[in-house]
Design an enzyme around this catalytic site. Structure first.
Site: not given
Ligand code: NAD
Ligand code: ZN
Ligand code: NAD
Ligand code: ZN
Lengths: 366, 366
Positions: B125, B146, B188, B230, B240, B244, B248, B251, B255, B268
């Site tokens: 938890r 989030k 972003e 942010k 949210e 907040r 978006n 987005h 999306h 993305h």
């Molecule tokens: N929680 C939130 O508020 C929030 C906000 C925005 C996005 N997200 C989420 O984040 C995700 C996307 O994040 P992302 O773009 O970081 O994706 P990711 O974590 O998949 O990373 C992108 C790619 O880069 C590789 N990688 C990461 N760091 C590396 C490094 N230093 N060297 C070499 N390769 C590396 C990873 O293995 C992956 O293949 C989505 O699932 C999205 O929903 C969440």
């Molecule tokens: Zn985003």
């Protein structure tokens, strides 16, 4: 007549518990009072033994009140507290078009409550949750906001704190509950007395037959007191930093017995009944007066609850199971020990030998 | 040099973000400062593309500092944000003996952050959580608390709000990130400027090449500003309820494009780049000055981000995908619309026809 109790957790998350016979009839009025929105669908989560008794009626009442109502029925029993069944609930929520303003309703015992509660906590990062408990034991699980599912390696390990909007405890639903489940649930009621309220313990002793026979006035009083005591403890310690541990009276040994019996032979309430006798034995062993033990045992026997460990259970297996219990912090043994009837203490550093002796003695109790 | 930013969420849950080159070297000092306990094992969650670069080093540093360190490596990519992989993380936590005082560490991008974060939110938890982002985009996911995994029917639908203890953003780790991921992450960053801070937008326009080349001073400033904006938005609206939603920007269309492209063709950040141009088109269509559109587009082009929809994508499929988006409340279309550069508004009741026209225009952009 309807009893009302408030679980106090700071403005935004306090909620009412309504207790009374046939108050399911008032569900729409209660939903309205609490502002459960009509624009978004509701999802009832229930199990296949509860559904035939109450699902249609609840659905009908809510639909007549103008709500859109969906449901998902899960298999009865602890094995539904799994990630697989959790996913089934989330799928039902998605397919039914539940949105952020939707409410997930648990109609059933603690299993359905914990499962539906964790679903409500996680779906869209949290939607409204309403509990409609149908077991005696669920008076316990409807207070405190602990919701969870199990992992094959550990119980309740995947969860959240998610408070319901309200609890609607229709004591008429308990009439269909198997007698053994009634008894096991009363074990937790008695526990709430033993940790907090000597007078309520005395009252329980005097009203055991009425309670076992589901006499409504006594039943409602007992559930009200059980919820009240739990909610007092919980509102002082919502995130389980310390005080809340007193609720674990009887649970250290109890959980071990459940595990060793592979969750087959003993119901949870039965296991903690034995565990409470064990805690009383340890209490006397520590120098407290003998009557703590004799009165605890006599009381539980009045409720026809087990007070001894079935002989075939292996003492060392029970000891090992306790070592795995979360309540053992860094190797030391922590126990909730009655200091008197209606009063407990949390004691660390209980020698393992004393616990082993206690297990042995519990095997000899009559 | 190390930049420090505080995400303010009321005493108990505020946390620091540290940004700097090679600050991973200081991890033990930072853990100490934050009181991460040594008595309980840590679990690093990372993916198979990040692990070869940084897992051994991080493990070594923490072990030298006296921590017991475990890890679990998940497959790189969005498909690891699933209940199955979540269960794998929980299993690793259980088998490694993580307790309530343990910390789960996300070493990687947003995928690992969201997965490890939901695991930390749910395990027992809720246990401590530390983010070590290794992508540009993860500046976004490390602020706001989030955390979530996906369901096959919807993204991010199973989750929680769970704030990290701290974020340790070592900008040296970005050197191994594929260039396309760098660009997508900067999208972003630019978004944070566009919704909140005209000056920062101008600065981004002047420093696009430095940022694309990972020039450290510029990069750290940009990530700092992105996190700062942010966190300002989030601390005013942690759960949210309204504000907040400005985050978006881009987005709603973004999306839908990701979904229609089955999460294959567009990253993305690329999808929301196109979406931000779309929001600017809608803004002008509503009567706002033309420069909102021209400047938005020019800026994104400087970052070599896409500003048009690939022609083969079906307009009606995009429209349908938008209708499924959570951001459409009860059938009306809600959009985040730039009112100026560095300023946005949330507008309801946008006619579907205007959106369709916008999609068509986005297919013709050069
Ligand atoms: N929680 C939130 O508020 C929030 C906000 C925005 C996005 N997200 C989420 O984040 C995700 C996307 O994040 P992302 O773009 O970081 O994706 P990711 O974590 O998949 O990373 C992108 C790619 O880069 C590789 N990688 C990461 N760091 C590396 C490094 N230093 N060297 C070499 N390769 C590396 C990873 O293995 C992956 O293949 C989505 O699932 C999205 O929903 C969440
Ligand atoms: Zn985003
Ligand atoms: N969240 C908490 O704080 C908390 C506290 C205590 C227990 N629990 C959990 O509660 C669970 C046990 O709860 P329980 O004892 O209510 O179990 P349960 O939900 O499995 O119910 C017991 C049995 O009675 C049946 N049943 C329920 N209501 C009925 C009715 N009115 N008529 C006929 N049959 C009925 C059920 O189908 C089931 O077979 C455990 O999983 C335990 O971990 C949680
Ligand atoms: Zn119990």
């Amino acid at each position: 007549m309807m009893r009302e109790l408030s679980v106090d957790l700071g403005e935004a998350r306090s909620y009412p518990i309504y207790i009374g016979e046939n108050i399911l009839e008032d569900i729409v009025e209660l939903f309205k009072r609490r502002g459960i929105p009509k624009g978004s669908p509701l999802l009832i989560v229930t199990d296949n033994l509860v559904a035939p008794h109450y699902l249609d009626r609840l659905t009908g009442l809510l639909e007549t009140g103008g709500y859109k109502v969906l449901h998902t029925v899960v298999p009865a029993g602890e094995q539904s507290k799994s990630l697989e069944v959790f996913e089934q609930v989330i799928t039902a929520a998605l397919q039914g078009g539940l949105d952020r303003n939707s409410t997930i309703i648990a109609l059933g015992g603690g299993v359905v409550g914990d499962l539906a509660g964790f679903s409500a906590a996680s779906y869209m990062r949290g939607v409204r949750f309403v509990q409609i408990p149908t077991t005696v034991l669920a008076h316990d699980s409807s207070v405190g906001g602990k919701v969870a599912v199990n992992h094959r390696l550990a119980k309740n390990i995947i969860g959240a704190f998610h408070q319901p909007q309200m609890v609607v405890y229709d004591t008429a639903t308990l009439k269909s509950l198997p007698e053994r489940e009634v008894r096991a649930g009363l074990s937790e009621v008695v526990k709430h007395g033993l940790i907090w309220d000597r007078e309520f313990v005395a009252w329980c002793g005097e009203h055991s037959e009425e309670l076992l026979n589901l006499q409504q006035a006594a039943l409602q009083h007992a559930l009200y007191e059980g919820c009240r005591i739990k909610s007092l403890v919980v509102s002082q310690d919502e995130r389980e930093s310390g005080l809340r541990a007193v609720l674990n009276l009887g649970h250290t040994i109890g959980h071990a017995l459940e595990a060793v019996a592979k969750y087959q032979e003993l119901l949870h309430g039965e296991a903690i009944s034995i565990g409470m006798v064990g805690a009383a034995i340890l209490s006397v062993r520590m120098g407290n007066p003998e009557y703590i033990y004799t009165e605890t045992k006599k009381l539980l026997q009045k409720f026809r609850l087990p007070v001894s460990i079935p002989e075939h259970m292996d003492t060392e297996a029970i000891m090992r199971a306790m070592m795995h219990d979360k309540k053992f912090k860094e190797g030391t043994m922590v126990f909730v020990i009655p200091a008197d009837i209606g009063k407990v203490e949390i004691r660390g550093n209980i020698p393992a030998d004393w616990v082993r002796e206690t297990i042995e003695q519990l095997k000899k109790e009559a």
